[in-house]
Motif scaffolding. Structure first.
Motif, PDB file in Angstrom:
ATOM      1  N   SER A  24       0.835  -1.210   0.000  1.00 44.60           N
ATOM      2  CA  SER A  24       0.000   0.000   0.000  1.00 44.60           C
ATOM      3  C   SER A  24       0.865   1.254   0.000  1.00 44.60           C
ATOM      4  O   SER A  24       0.490   2.269  -0.597  1.00 44.60           O
ATOM      5  CB  SER A  24      -0.955   0.005   1.198  1.00 44.60           C
ATOM      6  OG  SER A  24      -0.262   0.186   2.418  1.00 44.60           O
ATOM      7  N   HIS A  25       2.014   1.198   0.650  1.00 42.62           N
ATOM      8  CA  HIS A  25       2.936   2.341   0.625  1.00 42.62           C
ATOM      9  C   HIS A  25       3.369   2.646  -0.809  1.00 42.62           C
ATOM     10  O   HIS A  25       3.369   3.806  -1.235  1.00 42.62           O
ATOM     11  CB  HIS A  25       4.168   2.053   1.493  1.00 42.62           C
ATOM     12  CG  HIS A  25       5.228   3.105   1.398  1.00 42.62           C
ATOM     13  ND1 HIS A  25       5.162   4.294   2.105  1.00 42.62           N
ATOM     14  CD2 HIS A  25       6.373   3.164   0.666  1.00 42.62           C
ATOM     15  CE1 HIS A  25       6.219   5.033   1.820  1.00 42.62           C
ATOM     16  NE2 HIS A  25       6.975   4.379   0.950  1.00 42.62           N
ATOM     17  N   VAL A  69       0.175   4.028  -2.752  1.00 42.59           N
ATOM     18  CA  VAL A  69      -0.194   5.395  -2.370  1.00 42.59           C
ATOM     19  C   VAL A  69       0.858   6.381  -2.870  1.00 42.59           C
ATOM     20  O   VAL A  69       0.530   7.456  -3.393  1.00 42.59           O
ATOM     21  CB  VAL A  69      -0.377   5.491  -0.843  1.00 42.59           C
ATOM     22  CG1 VAL A  69      -0.538   6.948  -0.413  1.00 42.59           C
ATOM     23  CG2 VAL A  69      -1.584   4.671  -0.398  1.00 42.59           C
ATOM     24  N   THR A  70       2.141   6.029  -2.734  1.00 45.76           N
ATOM     25  CA  THR A  70       3.206   6.891  -3.247  1.00 45.76           C
ATOM     26  C   THR A  70       3.080   7.056  -4.752  1.00 45.76           C
ATOM     27  O   THR A  70       3.216   8.160  -5.295  1.00 45.76           O
ATOM     28  CB  THR A  70       4.582   6.301  -2.897  1.00 45.76           C
ATOM     29  OG1 THR A  70       4.698   6.173  -1.470  1.00 45.76           O
ATOM     30  CG2 THR A  70       5.706   7.191  -3.412  1.00 45.76           C
ATOM     31  N   ASP A  81      -2.236  13.063  -1.505  1.00 49.75           N
ATOM     32  CA  ASP A  81      -1.995  13.511  -0.140  1.00 49.75           C
ATOM     33  C   ASP A  81      -3.323  13.415   0.596  1.00 49.75           C
ATOM     34  O   ASP A  81      -4.188  14.289   0.479  1.00 49.75           O
ATOM     35  CB  ASP A  81      -1.473  14.955  -0.140  1.00 49.75           C
ATOM     36  CG  ASP A  81      -1.169  15.470   1.260  1.00 49.75           C
ATOM     37  OD1 ASP A  81      -1.441  14.755   2.234  1.00 49.75           O
ATOM     38  OD2 ASP A  81      -0.668  16.607   1.373  1.00 49.75           O
ATOM     39  N   PHE A  82      -3.499  12.341   1.368  1.00 53.21           N
ATOM     40  CA  PHE A  82      -4.778  12.101   2.019  1.00 53.21           C
ATOM     41  C   PHE A  82      -5.158  13.223   2.987  1.00 53.21           C
ATOM     42  O   PHE A  82      -6.343  13.445   3.249  1.00 53.21           O
ATOM     43  CB  PHE A  82      -4.737  10.770   2.770  1.00 53.21           C
ATOM     44  CG  PHE A  82      -4.768   9.555   1.875  1.00 53.21           C
ATOM     45  CD1 PHE A  82      -5.772   9.392   0.931  1.00 53.21           C
ATOM     46  CD2 PHE A  82      -3.798   8.567   1.991  1.00 53.21           C
ATOM     47  CE1 PHE A  82      -5.815   8.269   0.113  1.00 53.21           C
ATOM     48  CE2 PHE A  82      -3.834   7.441   1.176  1.00 53.21           C
ATOM     49  CZ  PHE A  82      -4.840   7.297   0.236  1.00 53.21           C
ATOM     50  N   CYS A 142     -10.774   1.879   2.808  1.00 48.15           N
ATOM     51  CA  CYS A 142      -9.838   0.776   2.604  1.00 48.15           C
ATOM     52  C   CYS A 142     -10.604  -0.540   2.680  1.00 48.15           C
ATOM     53  O   CYS A 142     -11.283  -0.813   3.671  1.00 48.15           O
ATOM     54  CB  CYS A 142      -8.744   0.805   3.667  1.00 48.15           C
ATOM     55  SG  CYS A 142      -7.525  -0.514   3.494  1.00 48.15           S
ATOM     56  N   SER A 165      -5.773   1.722   7.267  1.00 49.79           N
ATOM     57  CA  SER A 165      -6.607   2.890   7.568  1.00 49.79           C
ATOM     58  C   SER A 165      -5.983   3.738   8.670  1.00 49.79           C
ATOM     59  O   SER A 165      -6.015   4.973   8.617  1.00 49.79           O
ATOM     60  CB  SER A 165      -8.020   2.457   7.957  1.00 49.79           C
ATOM     61  OG  SER A 165      -8.033   1.820   9.221  1.00 49.79           O
ATOM     62  N   ARG A 188      -2.752   3.960   9.355  1.00 52.82           N
ATOM     63  CA  ARG A 188      -1.550   4.618   8.815  1.00 52.82           C
ATOM     64  C   ARG A 188      -1.891   5.887   8.047  1.00 52.82           C
ATOM     65  O   ARG A 188      -1.211   6.914   8.165  1.00 52.82           O
ATOM     66  CB  ARG A 188      -0.804   3.638   7.916  1.00 52.82           C
ATOM     67  CG  ARG A 188       0.474   4.244   7.305  1.00 52.82           C
ATOM     68  CD  ARG A 188       1.170   3.260   6.398  1.00 52.82           C
ATOM     69  NE  ARG A 188       2.405   3.833   5.875  1.00 52.82           N
ATOM     70  CZ  ARG A 188       3.616   3.355   6.095  1.00 52.82           C
ATOM     71  NH1 ARG A 188       3.777   2.306   6.873  1.00 52.82           N
ATOM     72  NH2 ARG A 188       4.673   3.919   5.553  1.00 52.82           N
ATOM     73  N   TYR A 189      -2.966   5.824   7.246  1.00 52.86           N
ATOM     74  CA  TYR A 189      -3.267   6.946   6.358  1.00 52.86           C
ATOM     75  C   TYR A 189      -4.458   7.798   6.819  1.00 52.86           C
ATOM     76  O   TYR A 189      -4.822   8.764   6.139  1.00 52.86           O
ATOM     77  CB  TYR A 189      -3.529   6.428   4.945  1.00 52.86           C
ATOM     78  CG  TYR A 189      -2.308   5.795   4.322  1.00 52.86           C
ATOM     79  CD1 TYR A 189      -1.215   6.573   3.948  1.00 52.86           C
ATOM     80  CD2 TYR A 189      -2.241   4.422   4.130  1.00 52.86           C
ATOM     81  CE1 TYR A 189      -0.087   5.998   3.381  1.00 52.86           C
ATOM     82  CE2 TYR A 189      -1.114   3.824   3.565  1.00 52.86           C
ATOM     83  CZ  TYR A 189      -0.043   4.623   3.201  1.00 52.86           C
ATOM     84  OH  TYR A 189       1.082   4.044   2.652  1.00 52.86           O
ATOM     85  N   LEU A 206      -7.682   6.883   7.066  1.00 50.63           N
ATOM     86  CA  LEU A 206      -8.829   6.633   6.190  1.00 50.63           C
ATOM     87  C   LEU A 206     -10.034   6.259   7.052  1.00 50.63           C
ATOM     88  O   LEU A 206     -10.107   5.161   7.598  1.00 50.63           O
ATOM     89  CB  LEU A 206      -8.491   5.494   5.208  1.00 50.63           C
ATOM     90  CG  LEU A 206      -7.129   5.586   4.507  1.00 50.63           C
ATOM     91  CD1 LEU A 206      -6.918   4.385   3.610  1.00 50.63           C
ATOM     92  CD2 LEU A 206      -7.011   6.891   3.721  1.00 50.63           C
TER      93      LEU A 206
END
Length: 412
Positions: free
Chosen positions: A82-83, A86-87, A92-93, A103, A148, A150-151, A153
């Motif tokens: 996922s890293h 997303v990268t 930018d969440f 997610c 979720s 981590r980011y 979400l």
């Protein structure tokens, strides 16, 4: 109600070939096999001693050391992939309403290694010595929960567990959440780490695995006359799915569009597919209907293609039922010929492969294809990649329990 469009803006993977998208793509085009002797534990007493391990996997610094200790291997795979996804998406969440971000991750097994370790401690040392992290590490929703967290979400967050169709179903569910306005962005796909003593032993007992211990690299042989079972593998495939206008507004690159999802059941047997592939066939038809395609418009199909005796024949029959004469013109290949069967994560990695094939105009091959099964007589893109610009693609995922899922992906 007008359904909103859903596009893929980021992709990430760890799998038996490589631990990144660029390296995976390189190896897929090279027709490389990621199957090798197993090293995660002592397999000397097992009848099958090879599989598709993720190699040289170092979760840090993508995941901090403390968190790594509190996650099963399958969750580590999910976060790592996922890293990358997303990268890759460039999103930018923090700039968006967190309740519009979600997610949905699929896993057929979840934290099997943690379950084994916890049970071993229970038997050898008693319940008071068990780790407080046994349950948080082994539950299948640990992947979606940790992503979720981590980011940040806070929108739709669920886990799908439909055996080997888990990741595909997760992406289909994510598509619907975005189509009908419940979310704008969802991180989706699948993760699996079932190469454990119980996982390997259980699939051997089920007589599902290839026994080619003397030649692991050629063990996964979808649609081949002398195939003898699938190869147990691990890894993750994660995609960032985003509403089209949302992606367009922020200037995101777009790999492809997720246009349809066919979801059916065989209602036939807990492990064997219906011999005529009727459930699989209807899943493909349903995906094409939702996408608004005529059946003869489909150019490429990423097959479930596990290398099992029953499964490959049933899938070929299903394709012939759906496409008729057009089936002979259809390009078909099996990613599993190179990476083995990642169970609930398979559909995620295969969707990544489909996105790359549409982007680059090259179809990856089905390797180890030298003596075709007479009952499997379609164009499986044998052994070497093929340059072809495809705009309409299906990706099949079928699971124990008779679960069938077919995704329709197209260029934008």
């Amino acid at each position: 109600m007008t359904r909103r469009r859903v596009v893929v803006t980021g992709i990430g993977t760890v799998n038996p070939l490589a631990n990144s998208v660029p390296d995976t793509w390189r190896d897929l085009l090279a027709g490389k096999s990621g199957i090798a002797p197993l090293t995660l534990f002592d397999v000397s007493k097992y009848k099958v001693r090879f599989g598709g391990e993720v190699k040289n996997f170092k979760p840090e610094p993508i995941i901090d050391h403390k968190s790594v200790r509190r996650m099963d291997r399958f969750t580590q795979f999910a976060l790592y992939a996922s890293h990358e996804a997303v990268t890759d998406s460039g999103i930018d969440f923090a700039k968006y309403d967190p309740f519009r971000l979600g997610c949905i991750i699929g896993s057929g097994v979840g934290g099997l290694a943690e379950f084994e370790d916890g049970h071993g401690t229970l038997l050898s040392k008693g319940p008071d010595r068990m780790s407080p992290f046994v349950i948080p590490k082994m539950i299948p929703n640990a992947a979606s929960g940790n992503i979720s967290i981590r980011y940040g979400l806070r929108g739709p967050n669920t886990t799908v567990s439909t055996a080997c169709s888990s990741a595909a179903h997760a992406m289909g569910d994510s598509m619907r959440q975005i189509q009908y306005g419940f979310a704008d962005v969802i991180v989706s796909g699948g993760a699996e780490a079932a190469i454990t003593p119980t996982g390997l032993g259980g699939f051997i007992a089920a007589r599902a695995l290839s026994h080619r211990n003397d030649d692991p690299a050629h063990a996964s042989r979808p649609f081949e006359k002398d195939r003898d079972g699938f190869v147990l593998s691990e890894g993750a495939g994660i995609l960032v799915l985003e509403e089209y206008e949302h992606a367009k507004k922020r200037g995101a690159k777009v790999y492809c569009e997720l246009l349809g999802c066919g979801n059916t059941a065989d209602a036939y047997h807990i492990t064997a597919p219906h011999e005529d592939g009727i459930g699989a066939a209807e899943a493909m038809r349903a995906a094409c209907r939702e996408a608004g395609w005529n059946l003869n418009e489909v150019q490429y199909l990423n097959a479930h293609g596990t290398s099992t005796g029953l499964g490959d024949v049933a899938e070929t029959k299903a394709m012939k039922q759906v496409f008729g004469d057009h089936a002979k013109k259809l390009m078909v290949s099996s990613t599993k010929s190179m990476i083995g069967h990642l169970l609930g994560a398979s559909g995620g990695v295969e969707a990544v492969a489909c996105a790359l094939m549409m982007k680059h105009g090259v179809i990856h091959p089905t390797i180890n294809h030298t003596t075709p099964d007479p009952e499997c007589d379609l164009d499986y893109v044998p052994n070497t990649p093929r340059e072809a610009r495809v705009t309409k693609v299906l990706s099949n995922s079928f699971g124990f329990g008779g679960h069938n899922c077919s995704l329709a992906l197209g260029t934008v």
